[in-house]
Write an enzyme that holds these catalytic residues in place. Structure first.
Site, PDB file in Angstrom:
ATOM      1  N   GLU A   1      22.158   4.844 -13.289  1.00 57.51           N
ATOM      2  CA  GLU A   1      23.485   4.553 -13.119  1.00 57.51           C
ATOM      3  C   GLU A   1      24.021   3.807 -14.410  1.00 57.51           C
ATOM      4  O   GLU A   1      25.190   4.032 -14.965  1.00 57.51           O
ATOM      5  CB  GLU A   1      23.711   3.723 -11.924  1.00 57.51           C
ATOM      6  CG  GLU A   1      23.501   4.582 -10.733  1.00 57.51           C
ATOM      7  CD  GLU A   1      22.102   4.826 -10.337  1.00 57.51           C
ATOM      8  OE1 GLU A   1      21.247   4.151 -10.949  1.00 57.51           O
ATOM      9  OE2 GLU A   1      21.863   5.742  -9.366  1.00 57.51           O
TER      10      GLU A   1
ATOM     11  N   HIS B   1      22.501   2.102   1.843  1.00 54.96           N
ATOM     12  CA  HIS B   1      23.147   3.626   1.861  1.00 54.96           C
ATOM     13  C   HIS B   1      24.670   3.221   2.651  1.00 54.96           C
ATOM     14  O   HIS B   1      25.220   4.008   3.269  1.00 54.96           O
ATOM     15  CB  HIS B   1      22.713   4.671   2.593  1.00 54.96           C
ATOM     16  CG  HIS B   1      21.319   5.041   1.682  1.00 54.96           C
ATOM     17  ND1 HIS B   1      20.109   4.321   1.654  1.00 54.96           N
ATOM     18  CD2 HIS B   1      21.232   6.066   0.665  1.00 54.96           C
ATOM     19  CE1 HIS B   1      19.353   4.999   0.821  1.00 54.96           C
ATOM     20  NE2 HIS B   1      20.007   5.917   0.440  1.00 54.96           N
TER      21      HIS B   1
END
Lengths: 321, 337
Positions: free
Chosen positions: A58, A125
């Site tokens: 990322e 998540h």
């Protein structure tokens, strides 16, 4: 024609790619696979070479986006779950967010963050990241709640010359259906009155707009008319629209799915207390998730986050004050 | 028929490089002096001992290439084509400098000209260069190279790993120059990494790696010139490890008393500027008088530029637009003050 929130995001990206050669998409599994949620389904085939799979990196994904944006492109970065954007946080807040201020050169990135809780997704998540990005200067933070906003605001995000954090709510992906709307669109940064009411203002954003609307329908049966304000973008924050609503109702309940310390709801309450204190007939109230990681089990999760039921309960207490 | 510009000989390139190294060293001395006089806000970070590597990095590049200099790249920035006024205006906080007083010391750049303005987080600029190179690829500009400069400390960051792996996956024409100057602030190599040499990492990333003497100008020019040529010809990222020693503190606030005296007398402890002058004089490429003349010109140029920088206004907080967004309609102006 009615489509899902997810399809709207896919269609907006297809249109952005078709209309502007500078647009490309970069993210994990976004290419031939079409993305973990299928938000880029078939786009790699329709736009060869412009929908690019990234390694699980990322930081490097967002660093690359900064360099490409400075180099004249309009990158759309899909981080697979908003939670993982913490790994790329430095590039977004310290590189993209400071670039225009430091150098005078804008850095047009769209960072797509699938955010918010869904049943069974657990601590890593499910998170809502809008508040920490909004805290930093130099970033625009969008939190669309409707199918039409998901579509049009994503197109807006790509066109804006500044970095945009686009918080798309996963719970709405498959279940929320609507049309893309027509006619005049609200400008970026303007809030929307999702439901008109006279007794209190429920100010919220993202998936909580739908919980608040459900709560308002339940309250209407008891004679309480709640106005629901959908912020649409949390940065900039449409303080004028919020205060105008509170001026009509005299009561503020601000609802967010994120953790309770600080954040968007605290910012809204601070602004209303500072600039609209005289309009308040009762103390401003906030409702957020609990101050724990997001739980896995559906029974825990359902209580961890605000729901139509807890919003209605808070509203009842607020109107009695 | 157009003239074809011949590749400059290594002698001509060395002379060109030496002149930038001299200016960089004179500028360093001036900044150190201004710091001690209290004329500079914030820290001062010098390039001493790294000029040969820095200038060779920039001279390996061509017009249209991308360059992400780091903290000790004054020589390279000048060789890339910036004005002597840029570092001076940035250190002095001039409103006319590239950062307009909004950022200072080593954090300046000209992103429109392909020279990025570094942030302090180490390793963070590598993937930015990759993004510039990917933009070039998508725009059909295939012959450009990007060079990113880091130190040994940056090699321990996640950003370094992610970016080098990413550049290798994309086979980008990236030259990643690691100035292994033996210390990251006060941390020596043996507390920074456990591999025998940083160049051993190249094979793990699937990239070409070269280790060389960063104190020798000619070696730096040859190695980086070759690396840029390999990257330009499609051979992917190049990991270039240059061994040298930082001949100053991390910043001027740091006396560097922790530096091992044995390192100072070893090969890496040589002063690249002294080595370059000695070799070029010994080979009769230049004379000692040439060097003395260039140095005195450098002193004149630096003094004049500093005097100009000191006359220039700083930023006016009451005329500052205080806007971190370029889209005026999205700037919030109604903060309670």
């Amino acid at each position: 024609m009615s489509i899902t929130y997810l399809e709207a995001i896919r269609e907006a990206q297809a249109r952005a790619l078709a209309e502007d050669d500078r647009v490309f998409i970069y993210g994990q599994d976004v290419g031939a696979f079409g993305g973990a949620f299928k938000a880029t389904k078939n786009l790699a085939r329709e736009f060869p070479g412009r929908v690019i799979d990234s390694p699980i990196s990322e930081d490097a994904m967002l660093g690359l986006a900064v360099g490409a944006a400075i180099g004249g492109m309009r990158p759309i970065i899909e981080v697979q779950f908003a939670d993982f954007s913490t790994v790329g946080f430095n590039q977004m807040v310290n590189q993209a967010g400071t670039h225009y201020w430091r150098t005078g050169m804008p850095c047009p990135i769209t960072l797509r963050l699938p955010c918010g809780g869904t049943s069974g997704s657990g601590p890593f998540h499910s998170q809502s990241m809008e508040a920490i990005y909004a805290h930093y200067p130099g970033l625009v933070v969008m939190t669309p709640a409707t199918v039409a906003d998901a579509y049009h605001m994503l197109l807006d995000a790509v066109k804006i010359d500044d970095p945009v954090v686009f918080c798309e709510h996963k719970l709405l992906y498959y279940h929320l259906k609507g049309d893309l709307g027509s006619g005049d669109r609200l400008a970026v940064g303007k809030a929307r009155i999702a439901r008109v009411g006279r007794d209190l203002s429920i100010v919220t954003y993202g998936a909580m707009v739908h919980e608040a609307t459900k709560a308002a329908e339940e309250l209407a049966g008891e004679g309480i008319e709640a106005e629901v304000v959908d912020l649409r973008t949390v940065k900039p924050l449409d303080t004028d629209c919020i205060i105008a609503s509170v001026a009509r109702t005299g009561r503020l309940l601000c609802v967010g799915e994120a953790y309770p310390w600080g954040g968007v709801t605290a910012e809204v309450v601070a602004r209303v207390a500072g600039e609209g204190f005289n309009f308040l007939d009762a103390p401003p109230m906030r409702l957020n998730a609990k101050d724990t990681p997001v739980p896995y089990h559906p029974d825990l999760w359902a209580v961890h986050r605000p729901s139509a039921r807890s919003i209605a309960d808070s509203a009842r207490r607020l109107v009695q004050m | 028929m157009a003239f074809v510009e011949a590749e400059p000989t290594i002698e001509l390139l060395s002379v060109k490089a030496l002149r930038f190294m001299l200016v960089s060293r004179v500028l360093d001395d001036k900044f150190a002096s201004l710091y001690r006089m209290g004329k500079i806000h914030g820290g001062v970070f010098l390039s001493r001992g790294q000029e040969a590597l820095s200038v060779a990095s920039a001279l390996s590049l061509q017009p249209g290439d991308l360059y992400a200099p780091l903290i000790r790249d004054t020589a390279g920035r000048l060789a890339f084509g910036e004005s002597l006024l840029d570092p001076i205006r940035t250190y002095l906080g001039s409103a006319l400098g590239p950062m307009r007083g909004r950022d200072g010391n080593v954090h300046w750049g000209h992103p429109r000209l392909g020279m990025y303005a570094m942030i302090s987080h180490l390793g963070a600029m590598i993937s930015v260069v990759s993004g510039g190179l990917l933009a070039h690829r998508l725009q059909g500009r295939r012959s450009t190279v990007g060079l990113s400069s880091v130190g040994d400390g940056a090699t321990s960051t996640g950003a370094f790993h992610e970016a080098l792996n990413q550049a290798a996956v994309e086979q980008l024409p990236l030259v990643l120059v690691v100035a292994n100057n033996c210390y990251a602030y006060s941390t020596p190599n043996n507390r920074q990494f456990a591999c025998k040499s940083l160049v051993d990492r190249a094979v793990g990333y699937g990239v070409k790696g070269v280790e060389f003497d960063g104190t020798d100008l000619e070696t730096c020019l040859r190695e980086l010139g070759s690396a840029a040529a390999r990257a330009r010809s499609g051979q992917g990222p190049q990991l270039m490890i240059a061994n040298l020693l930082r001949l100053c503190g991390h910043g001027e606030h740091d006396d560097a008393s922790y530096v091992d005296p044995n390192l100072k007398t070893s090969q890496v402890g040589r002063d690249c500027l002294e080595v370059a002058i000695r070799k070029l004089v010994d080979s009769k490429t230049v004379t000692a008088e040439d060097v003395a003349l260039w140095k005195s010109r450098a002193i004149d140029d630096v003094e004049r530029a500093v005097a100009q920088g000191q006359r220039e206004p700083g930023p006016d907080p009451y005329r500052e637009d205080w806007s971190a967004l370029s889209t005026e309609a999205l700037v919030e102006r109604n903060w309670p003050q």
